[in-house]
Design a protein around this motif. Sequence first.
Motif: not given
Length: 722
Positions: A61, A66-68, A72, A87-89, A91, A97, A101, A112
Motif C-alpha cells: 500500500t 493497494k497491490v496484492e 512482490a 496481481v490485484t491493484m 485505486k 488484475t 506487474l 501489467l
Amino acid sequence: MPAFKPCPFRLSLLAALLAGLSAPVLANPGEKPEPPTFIQSDEASAREGEFAEARGNVVVTREKLKVEGDWAHYTIQDDRLRAGDKVTMNKDGDVLTGTKLDMLVEPRKGDLLDPTFQMAKGAARGDAVKLLFEGPDRYAIKQGRMTTCAPGNNDWYLHSSTLDLDYNANRGQAWNGWVEFKGTPIFYYPWLDFSLDHSRKSGFLAPSLGMNSKNGLQVQTPYYLNLAPNYDATIYPRYMSRRGMMVGGEFRYLDLDYTGVFRAEGIQDRIDDKSRTSVLFQHAQKINPNLGLSLNIQKVSDNNYFSDFGERLSVSSQSNLPREGTLTYSQETWNGFMRWQRYQTLSTLTNPVDKPYDRMPQFYFTGQPQIKPWLATNISGELTDFNHPDKISGLRSWAYPSMALPYNESWGFITPKVGVHATSYNLHQTNAANANYTRTLPIASLDSGLFFERELKIGNGNFLQTFEPRAYYVYIPYRKQSNLPIFDSGETDLSFTQLFSENQYSGQDRINDANQVTLAVTSRLFESDNGIERLNVTVGQRLYFANQRVTLTTTENTESPSRSDWLLTVGARFWKDLSANYGMQYNQADSSLRRSDLTMTWRPGDYRTLNLRYSINRISDTRSADISGQWPMGNGWYALGRYNYSIKDSRALETLGGVEYNAGCWALRLAAQRYVTSVTDTTTSFFALLQLGGIAGIGSNPLDTIRQSIPGYSNTYAPPRF
C-alpha cells in the motif's frame, strides 16, 4: 541475499524490517517528501537501503494505491515494484488484475500482463493482452475489449488494438476496433476520440441510421468541434439513398451577455434535380441591464423543404419562417420593444397558407406608473407599419391608458377599471379619397368575486369544498369599424379566458362594442390532510344587454344573440393514478353541442401511462380520437404508441408504434411514425437505435419524437456515466 523464512505472523516490512525504508527521504531540501510504502506478507526479506522481497498473501500500500499478489519485489532506489503471479491493484475504485506487474510506483509507469479491469466504480470492465501505465491516471490498453455489462454478461464489447485512457484530461482514444454485439461484429471504426466524463470533446459522434419513405435509407456521421469553452461547431454529412448527399453544419456560441446559433445545410437533390438549402441564424444579446437585442432569421430554398427533409411532425409542419430583429427595453415599471419582422411563407397547392403582414417596423411599449399605492395605472401603445404585397398596407398607431381600483380580501375581490383606447390609421395602396381613419373608444369594466369554503366528510375522508362565484361587467360604446383594414385581428375561440376579457377579437383592428356581464362559478374539492385537489367544476356564460354590431367583415350585425354559449369544465382525480378532464361549449339557442373535449389519463406506476382523448369541434367541423401510451410487457420489454384519427376525414393524422428493450447494460428502441404533411401527402419514418451503455448509440434515436407524441412518457433507459 537472505532467504525467505517462514514467519508466524504478518509482517509490515518497511516499518518493521527497515526503518529507513518507511521514513520520508528528501532528494533535495524543499521537495515534497515521498509517501511511505508498506508491505505485508507471510514471508519477507530485505537488504537495508536496497530492496525488499515478500511472498505469500502480499499486500503493498501507498496512499490510495493497494497491490496484492503471490509475491512482490520492491527496489527502493528507483521506487520499482514487481509482483506476480496473481496481481490485484486497487485505486479510487478502479480494480486491475493480471499475471505480472512491473511498475515505478510514484510516477505510475510500467505494465501489467494479461489484465482484467473494472473502472469507474465498476461501471465499465474489460480485459486485454497488456496494460501500460503511462503516468498518474493514464492507461494504454493493448489488444483489449471493454463493456458496461455486469460480470457474467458478455452481450457486447468495444474492441480495439489500442485504447488510451487519460483521466487527467478526461480523454479517451481507440484505434482499429469494432463493436461486438451478441458475439457478432456489427460496426468497425478506424479511430475513436471521446470524453471520459461526458464533457465536450472534438471528434466523431455516434453515426445515425434511419429510413424515410421520401428519402430512403439515411446515414448521418456528425463530427463535433470543441473550438473553445464558449463556442463549438458540428459538421453533419447526411446521405440519403434516394436524394443524395446533404452537407450541413452548426456553429454555437455563448458568452455572459450573448448567445446564438448559426445552422446551414444543402443538397443537390437527385429527385427534384435542383439545389436545395436551409439557413437559420438566432442571436440573443444583453446590451446593458435594461436593453436587449435578438435576431431570428430563417430561410429555405423552396416551399416543400421541411415536408421532404423534416424528420418529425413538428418540423415538417412549419409554414411561416420568421426573419426578424427585436430591440427590447425593460425596467421596473416600463417595458417595450422595436421590431422589424418579415416571413417566408411556405405555401403549396395542397397546403395553402395565407401570408401574414410584415411589420417594418413595429414599436410597442407598456408601463405601470405608480401614482398612488391604491391606484393601479397602466398604459400601452404601438406604432406599426404593416406591409403586404397583395393587401391594403399602412401605418397604424394606438394607445390605451387605464386606471383600476383593486380591492382584495380573503373573502373576495372587486376591481373597477376605466380606460380609453385610441387608434389611428394612415393607409397606402387604396383608392379611397380619405385614407386616414381614427377610432376612440372609452372602456369601463367591473370585476368581482367571492370565496366560500366548508369542511365536509365523504366516507372516511375529510375534505374542503370551495364555492367561488364571479361576475365581470364590460361597457364599450359602438364605433363604426367596417372601413378599417384587418392587419392582425381575428376572432378568438370562446374560452373562460375570453369570457373575462374586454375584447373578443385578437389584435387591435377590431374592438367589439359591449354592454355585457359574464357570470361564472367554480367549485373545488380538496383533501384536508394533504391539499390534493380531487375535483374542480367551472361553469360560465356571458349575457348581452345590447346587440353587438362590430364584426371582422364590412357587414355589421343587425341582430346578435342575447347570450353566449355555455362553457363547462370538469376535472377529476379519481385515484392517485387516474384523472379525467372534460370541457364543452353548449349553444342554448339551438340546443347543440358546439365543442366537446374529453381527456382521460391513467398512470399507475413507472413506465405505465395511457392517454385517451375524444374531441368534437362543430365550429371548425372537426372530430378526432386520440389514444397514446407506454406500457411494460415484461422481461425488459416496453410497448409504446399513438394513434390520432380524424373521424371527419376517415384518416389517421399520426400513427406511431414502437418497442423498447432494457437489458441493463444496453437498450434497443424500434419505432415507426407516419404523419400527414398536406391534404394529400404523408411521410413515414423508421427509427432504430442500439444503445450500448454510455459508450455509443448506433442508429437513429426516436426519443424526441416519442416524447412529443406521448404525454407522460418516461425514458426506460439511462446509460451509466463514467
